[in-house]
Design a protein around this motif. Sequence first.
Motif, PDB file in Angstrom:
ATOM      1  N   ASP A 124       2.010   3.626   8.203  1.00  0.00           N
ATOM      2  CA  ASP A 124       3.284   3.632   8.933  1.00  0.00           C
ATOM      3  C   ASP A 124       2.971   3.409  10.483  1.00  0.00           C
ATOM      4  OD1 ASP A 124       5.026   4.217   6.831  1.00  0.00           O
ATOM      5  OD2 ASP A 124       5.173   6.091   7.228  1.00  0.00           O
ATOM      6  N   GLU A 125       2.126   3.973  11.170  1.00  0.00           N
ATOM      7  CA  GLU A 125       1.586   3.887  12.238  1.00  0.00           C
ATOM      8  C   GLU A 125       1.149   2.294  12.677  1.00  0.00           C
ATOM      9  OE1 GLU A 125      -1.664   5.401  15.807  1.00  0.00           O
ATOM     10  OE2 GLU A 125      -1.597   6.575  13.686  1.00  0.00           O
ATOM     11  N   ILE A 126       0.321   2.226  11.486  1.00  0.00           N
ATOM     12  CA  ILE A 126      -0.240   0.620  11.866  1.00  0.00           C
ATOM     13  C   ILE A 126       0.857  -0.473  11.753  1.00  0.00           C
ATOM     14  CG2 ILE A 126      -2.154  -0.987  10.993  1.00  0.00           C
ATOM     15  CD1 ILE A 126      -3.006   1.644  12.754  1.00  0.00           C
ATOM     16  N   ILE A 182      -8.814   2.747   6.907  1.00  0.00           N
ATOM     17  CA  ILE A 182      -9.604   3.379   6.215  1.00  0.00           C
ATOM     18  C   ILE A 182      -9.218   4.748   5.631  1.00  0.00           C
ATOM     19  CG2 ILE A 182     -12.145   4.015   6.244  1.00  0.00           C
ATOM     20  CD1 ILE A 182     -12.535   1.373   7.504  1.00  0.00           C
ATOM     21  N   ILE A 183      -8.793   5.530   6.767  1.00  0.00           N
ATOM     22  CA  ILE A 183      -8.387   6.894   6.554  1.00  0.00           C
ATOM     23  C   ILE A 183      -7.384   6.731   5.623  1.00  0.00           C
ATOM     24  CG2 ILE A 183      -7.428   8.933   7.686  1.00  0.00           C
ATOM     25  CD1 ILE A 183      -9.149   8.031  10.237  1.00  0.00           C
ATOM     26  N   ALA A 184      -6.449   6.091   5.948  1.00  0.00           N
ATOM     27  CA  ALA A 184      -5.245   6.056   4.728  1.00  0.00           C
ATOM     28  C   ALA A 184      -5.609   5.831   3.477  1.00  0.00           C
ATOM     29  CB  ALA A 184      -4.234   5.293   5.304  1.00  0.00           C
ATOM     30  N   ASN A 185      -6.604   4.969   3.478  1.00  0.00           N
ATOM     31  CA  ASN A 185      -7.065   4.681   1.863  1.00  0.00           C
ATOM     32  C   ASN A 185      -7.946   5.935   1.237  1.00  0.00           C
ATOM     33  OD1 ASN A 185      -7.371   2.975  -0.474  1.00  0.00           O
ATOM     34  ND2 ASN A 185      -9.275   2.158   0.467  1.00  0.00           N
ATOM     35  N   ILE A 186      -8.808   6.456   2.261  1.00  0.00           N
ATOM     36  CA  ILE A 186      -9.652   7.579   1.601  1.00  0.00           C
ATOM     37  C   ILE A 186      -8.481   8.748   1.024  1.00  0.00           C
ATOM     38  CG2 ILE A 186     -11.473   9.193   2.407  1.00  0.00           C
ATOM     39  CD1 ILE A 186     -12.692   6.804   3.881  1.00  0.00           C
ATOM     40  N   GLN A 187      -7.744   8.922   2.265  1.00  0.00           N
ATOM     41  CA  GLN A 187      -6.980  10.085   2.069  1.00  0.00           C
ATOM     42  C   GLN A 187      -5.439   9.964   1.177  1.00  0.00           C
ATOM     43  OE1 GLN A 187      -6.870  11.937   5.846  1.00  0.00           O
ATOM     44  NE2 GLN A 187      -9.034  12.504   5.684  1.00  0.00           N
ATOM     45  N   SER A 188      -5.190   8.596   1.011  1.00  0.00           N
ATOM     46  CA  SER A 188      -3.985   8.478   0.448  1.00  0.00           C
ATOM     47  C   SER A 188      -2.923   8.892   1.310  1.00  0.00           C
ATOM     48  CB  SER A 188      -4.040   8.759  -1.287  1.00  0.00           C
ATOM     49  OG  SER A 188      -4.887   8.161  -1.865  1.00  0.00           O
ATOM     50  N   GLU A 189      -3.152   8.559   2.431  1.00  0.00           N
ATOM     51  CA  GLU A 189      -1.719   9.026   3.372  1.00  0.00           C
ATOM     52  C   GLU A 189      -1.084   8.260   3.838  1.00  0.00           C
ATOM     53  OE1 GLU A 189      -3.283  11.281   6.741  1.00  0.00           O
ATOM     54  OE2 GLU A 189      -4.414  13.020   5.444  1.00  0.00           O
ATOM     55  N   GLN A 201      -4.059  -0.314  -6.534  1.00  0.00           N
ATOM     56  CA  GLN A 201      -3.207  -1.348  -5.887  1.00  0.00           C
ATOM     57  C   GLN A 201      -3.162  -0.889  -4.449  1.00  0.00           C
ATOM     58  OE1 GLN A 201      -1.474  -3.994  -6.662  1.00  0.00           O
ATOM     59  NE2 GLN A 201      -1.394  -4.289  -4.720  1.00  0.00           N
ATOM     60  N   LYS A 202      -3.310   0.487  -4.065  1.00  0.00           N
ATOM     61  CA  LYS A 202      -3.338   0.695  -2.889  1.00  0.00           C
ATOM     62  C   LYS A 202      -4.791   0.302  -2.071  1.00  0.00           C
ATOM     63  CE  LYS A 202      -5.392   4.367  -2.166  1.00  0.00           C
ATOM     64  NZ  LYS A 202      -6.237   5.860  -2.099  1.00  0.00           N
ATOM     65  N   GLY A 203      -5.757   0.545  -2.691  1.00  0.00           N
ATOM     66  CA  GLY A 203      -6.982   0.149  -2.225  1.00  0.00           C
ATOM     67  C   GLY A 203      -7.210  -1.450  -1.627  1.00  0.00           C
ATOM     68  N   GLU A 204      -6.411  -2.180  -2.867  1.00  0.00           N
ATOM     69  CA  GLU A 204      -6.529  -3.599  -2.716  1.00  0.00           C
ATOM     70  C   GLU A 204      -5.744  -4.185  -1.693  1.00  0.00           C
ATOM     71  OE1 GLU A 204      -5.192  -5.218  -6.733  1.00  0.00           O
ATOM     72  OE2 GLU A 204      -7.247  -4.607  -7.596  1.00  0.00           O
ATOM     73  N   SER A 205      -4.397  -3.396  -1.460  1.00  0.00           N
ATOM     74  CA  SER A 205      -3.585  -3.746  -0.377  1.00  0.00           C
ATOM     75  C   SER A 205      -4.097  -3.419   0.835  1.00  0.00           C
ATOM     76  CB  SER A 205      -2.233  -3.256  -0.790  1.00  0.00           C
ATOM     77  OG  SER A 205      -1.523  -3.617  -1.695  1.00  0.00           O
ATOM     78  N   ILE A 206      -4.497  -2.361   0.932  1.00  0.00           N
ATOM     79  CA  ILE A 206      -5.204  -2.057   2.455  1.00  0.00           C
ATOM     80  C   ILE A 206      -6.373  -2.794   2.587  1.00  0.00           C
ATOM     81  CG2 ILE A 206      -6.373  -0.314   3.578  1.00  0.00           C
ATOM     82  CD1 ILE A 206      -4.491   1.986   2.149  1.00  0.00           C
ATOM     83  N   ALA A 265       0.595  -1.233  -0.059  1.00  0.00           N
ATOM     84  CA  ALA A 265      -0.057   0.203  -0.057  1.00  0.00           C
ATOM     85  C   ALA A 265       1.014   1.180   0.116  1.00  0.00           C
ATOM     86  CB  ALA A 265      -0.918  -0.022   1.391  1.00  0.00           C
ATOM     87  N   SER A 266       1.957   1.209   0.995  1.00  0.00           N
ATOM     88  CA  SER A 266       2.989   2.551   0.612  1.00  0.00           C
ATOM     89  C   SER A 266       3.379   2.717  -0.561  1.00  0.00           C
ATOM     90  CB  SER A 266       3.789   2.261   1.858  1.00  0.00           C
ATOM     91  OG  SER A 266       3.443   2.197   3.098  1.00  0.00           O
ATOM     92  N   ASN A 267       3.881   1.619  -1.191  1.00  0.00           N
ATOM     93  CA  ASN A 267       4.488   1.692  -2.377  1.00  0.00           C
ATOM     94  C   ASN A 267       3.527   2.258  -3.569  1.00  0.00           C
ATOM     95  OD1 ASN A 267       7.009   0.789  -1.556  1.00  0.00           O
ATOM     96  ND2 ASN A 267       6.710  -1.084  -2.163  1.00  0.00           N
ATOM     97  N   ALA A 268       2.152   1.627  -3.466  1.00  0.00           N
ATOM     98  CA  ALA A 268       1.118   2.296  -4.229  1.00  0.00           C
ATOM     99  C   ALA A 268       0.857   3.633  -4.109  1.00  0.00           C
ATOM    100  CB  ALA A 268       0.069   1.321  -4.043  1.00  0.00           C
ATOM    101  N   ILE A 269       0.911   3.979  -2.897  1.00  0.00           N
ATOM    102  CA  ILE A 269       0.655   5.520  -2.632  1.00  0.00           C
ATOM    103  C   ILE A 269       1.726   6.342  -3.293  1.00  0.00           C
ATOM    104  CG2 ILE A 269       0.789   7.246  -0.827  1.00  0.00           C
ATOM    105  CD1 ILE A 269      -0.985   5.558   1.056  1.00  0.00           C
ATOM    106  N   GLU A 270       3.043   5.783  -3.143  1.00  0.00           N
ATOM    107  CA  GLU A 270       4.067   6.686  -3.752  1.00  0.00           C
ATOM    108  C   GLU A 270       4.075   6.704  -5.309  1.00  0.00           C
ATOM    109  OE1 GLU A 270       7.928   5.040  -2.634  1.00  0.00           O
ATOM    110  OE2 GLU A 270       7.471   5.333  -0.451  1.00  0.00           O
ATOM    111  N   ARG A 271       3.638   5.273  -5.835  1.00  0.00           N
ATOM    112  CA  ARG A 271       3.536   5.382  -7.188  1.00  0.00           C
ATOM    113  C   ARG A 271       2.041   6.305  -7.726  1.00  0.00           C
ATOM    114  NH1 ARG A 271       4.218   0.221  -6.290  1.00  0.00           N
ATOM    115  NH2 ARG A 271       2.257  -0.342  -7.163  1.00  0.00           N
ATOM    116  N   LYS A 272       1.123   6.562  -6.782  1.00  0.00           N
ATOM    117  CA  LYS A 272      -0.480   6.927  -7.181  1.00  0.00           C
ATOM    118  C   LYS A 272      -0.884   6.017  -7.802  1.00  0.00           C
ATOM    119  CE  LYS A 272       1.242  11.939  -7.064  1.00  0.00           C
ATOM    120  NZ  LYS A 272       1.544  11.899  -5.750  1.00  0.00           N
TER     121      LYS A 272
END
Length: 138
Positions: free
Chosen positions: A106-108, A94-101, A51-56, A40-47
């Motif tokens: 990292d916290e989780i 869920i927040i990370a997914n919605i806001q792409s943060e 993939q971000k949604g699937e991983s989260i 998910a982190s890598n997907a956020i970096e690549r926008k």
Amino acid sequence: MARHSIQQYRKNTVASLKEASPHAQVTAIFQHILGNLVAASNAIERKDIKQKGESISKAIRLLDVLKVSLDLDKGGTIASNLDVLYDYCTQKLIIANIQSEQAPIDEIAGIVRELKEGWDGIPDEYKNGQVPGTPSAE
């Protein structure tokens, strides 16, 4: 050919996990959660929103597996605290997914790593569910 090999690996992994001890299964779940958080982190970096949604989503489903496996009646305060912690982790993801943060991921990941380290530190004699010094059910 490579795709077939990957599918065969997954089948073997799932089959071996079903035969694994509950302790080994939980260890694998922690590892998969961490792997999905990295993805998910890598997907956020690549926008890469998909993939971000699937991983989260996979990480959340795995947290839910851990949550439903808790025995709140027998587990006492520890089980109750884990129940609340798994809910917290799910909400943050869920927040990370919605806001792409990245920060909530990292916290989780830090929380899951800490839980995994504690789980991995359980002495071998406790890993089969038998408390040393008590009669076995054999």
